[in-house]
Design an enzyme around this catalytic site. Sequence first.
Site, PDB file in Angstrom:
ATOM      1  N   SER A  72      41.904  62.361  66.750  1.00 45.67           N
ATOM      2  CA  SER A  72      42.036  60.892  66.772  1.00 45.67           C
ATOM      3  C   SER A  72      40.737  60.270  67.259  1.00 45.67           C
ATOM      4  O   SER A  72      40.021  60.873  68.066  1.00 45.67           O
ATOM      5  CB  SER A  72      43.164  60.496  67.726  1.00 45.67           C
ATOM      6  N   TYR A 126      46.864  61.561  75.910  1.00 44.85           N
ATOM      7  CA  TYR A 126      46.761  61.658  74.441  1.00 44.85           C
ATOM      8  C   TYR A 126      45.283  61.859  74.042  1.00 44.85           C
ATOM      9  O   TYR A 126      44.979  62.725  73.230  1.00 44.85           O
ATOM     10  CB  TYR A 126      47.337  60.391  73.796  1.00 44.85           C
TER      11      TYR A 126
HETATM   12  P1  NAD Z   1      54.360  60.022  62.860  1.00 45.87           P
HETATM   13  O1  NAD Z   1      55.083  59.790  64.144  1.00 45.87           O
HETATM   14  O2  NAD Z   1      54.783  59.283  61.642  1.00 45.87           O
HETATM   15  O3  NAD Z   1      54.328  61.578  62.496  1.00 45.87           O
HETATM   16  C1  NAD Z   1      54.359  62.616  63.438  1.00 45.87           C
HETATM   17  C2  NAD Z   1      55.253  63.713  62.891  1.00 45.87           C
HETATM   18  O4  NAD Z   1      55.212  64.818  63.780  1.00 45.87           O
HETATM   19  C3  NAD Z   1      56.728  63.286  62.767  1.00 45.87           C
HETATM   20  O5  NAD Z   1      57.207  63.614  61.480  1.00 45.87           O
HETATM   21  C4  NAD Z   1      57.416  64.083  63.874  1.00 45.87           C
HETATM   22  O6  NAD Z   1      58.760  64.408  63.583  1.00 45.87           O
HETATM   23  C5  NAD Z   1      56.529  65.316  63.917  1.00 45.87           C
HETATM   24  N1  NAD Z   1      56.648  66.054  65.171  1.00 45.87           N
HETATM   25  C6  NAD Z   1      56.699  65.569  66.438  1.00 45.87           C
HETATM   26  N2  NAD Z   1      56.852  66.568  67.329  1.00 45.87           N
HETATM   27  C7  NAD Z   1      56.891  67.719  66.609  1.00 45.87           C
HETATM   28  C8  NAD Z   1      57.025  69.087  66.946  1.00 45.87           C
HETATM   29  N3  NAD Z   1      57.156  69.473  68.230  1.00 45.87           N
HETATM   30  N4  NAD Z   1      57.038  70.008  65.950  1.00 45.87           N
HETATM   31  C9  NAD Z   1      56.920  69.621  64.654  1.00 45.87           C
HETATM   32  N5  NAD Z   1      56.765  68.337  64.266  1.00 45.87           N
HETATM   33  C10 NAD Z   1      56.764  67.396  65.241  1.00 45.87           C
HETATM   34  O7  NAD Z   1      52.852  59.692  63.190  1.00 45.87           O
HETATM   35  P2  NAD Z   1      51.530  59.703  62.293  1.00 45.87           P
HETATM   36  O8  NAD Z   1      50.826  58.434  62.580  1.00 45.87           O
HETATM   37  O9  NAD Z   1      51.798  60.096  60.900  1.00 45.87           O
HETATM   38  O10 NAD Z   1      50.722  60.852  63.055  1.00 45.87           O
HETATM   39  C11 NAD Z   1      50.312  62.048  62.480  1.00 45.87           C
HETATM   40  C12 NAD Z   1      49.170  62.605  63.301  1.00 45.87           C
HETATM   41  O11 NAD Z   1      48.050  61.713  63.241  1.00 45.87           O
HETATM   42  C13 NAD Z   1      49.492  62.770  64.786  1.00 45.87           C
HETATM   43  O12 NAD Z   1      48.894  63.950  65.266  1.00 45.87           O
HETATM   44  C14 NAD Z   1      48.829  61.565  65.414  1.00 45.87           C
HETATM   45  O13 NAD Z   1      48.525  61.768  66.773  1.00 45.87           O
HETATM   46  C15 NAD Z   1      47.587  61.435  64.550  1.00 45.87           C
HETATM   47  N6  NAD Z   1      46.947  60.128  64.576  1.00 45.87           N
HETATM   48  C16 NAD Z   1      47.619  59.016  64.171  1.00 45.87           C
HETATM   49  C17 NAD Z   1      46.969  57.791  64.211  1.00 45.87           C
HETATM   50  C18 NAD Z   1      47.651  56.511  63.773  1.00 45.87           C
HETATM   51  O14 NAD Z   1      47.094  55.449  64.057  1.00 45.87           O
HETATM   52  N7  NAD Z   1      48.778  56.561  63.119  1.00 45.87           N
HETATM   53  C19 NAD Z   1      45.643  57.708  64.645  1.00 45.87           C
HETATM   54  C20 NAD Z   1      44.999  58.872  65.043  1.00 45.87           C
HETATM   55  C21 NAD Z   1      45.651  60.088  64.998  1.00 45.87           C
END
Ligand code: NAD
Length: 249
Positions: free
Chosen positions: A140, A155
Amino acid sequence: MLLKEKVVVITGGAGLNGLGFATARLMAAHGARVALLDLERADPSGAAAQLGPNHLGIVADVTDKSDCTAAAAAVLKAFGRVDALINNAGITQPIKTLEISGDDYDRVLDVSLRGTLYMSQAVLPAMRQQGSGSIVCISSVSAQRGGGILGGPHYSAAKAGVLGLARAMAREFGPDGIRINSITPGLISTDIIKGKLSEEKKAEIAETIPLARLGRAEDIGGACVFLASDLSQYCTGITLDVNGGMLIH
Ligand code: NAD
């Protein structure tokens, strides 16, 4: 078709509004067979069915080593190989340093960092045997700029840890033909930010971004396709910023 016949595993891939599922859709469109790993409540089989008939949904908690090993075995049984792993599962908490409990720390670090280690450990032996593979770790911008938008300091630490782990694994497994890279998304509209930022706040943030908008899940999907495909065959240990210019360094 950049991923014809390639087998791709995506953790946290079943959330239909998430980065993982958008990546899965794009990869399937490029000819990949996709295995979506996620918690039971996210219904990975249902999500896989939405991609088409040749994909797999597996219930797996990435913080559980035996789940990771079993999921990798199920993918190998179904598809015979594994060409790419997207370490995408992650959770966040919008709290400040003095509020972080031991449990909070464990929960956030375990999904992003321990999960990335365990799933990588689960697929690396098969990739090593194949003499090829690509692992993409979703970090991130929070790791690079010290949070400040949504996630707490734990985080940022988890996501910075992911960068270190990915780079060290890249060094270790390069000689085996396995490439390991990271993506640092900026602020992307998915469920992870749902209800945590007002429309007003989002517009305010968009004004500070050179490309003048928040990211879309597909923006990360495109970067994952690049890193999983042979287009990036001389890239390993890199960090690919996909943030609209939010952080330029
Ligand atoms: P999201 O919440 O839509 O997706 C996260 C997914 O991870 C969900 O489907 C959830 O069920 C799954 N998950 C959670 N705990 C788990 C576990 N223990 N085992 C297996 N699966 C698990 O969020 P997103 O925005 O799609 O995030 C995806 C990735 O991108 C994450 O790592 C997040 O930190 C990263 N990220 C997101 C953003 C943003 O702005 N959306 C920015 C930077 C990084």
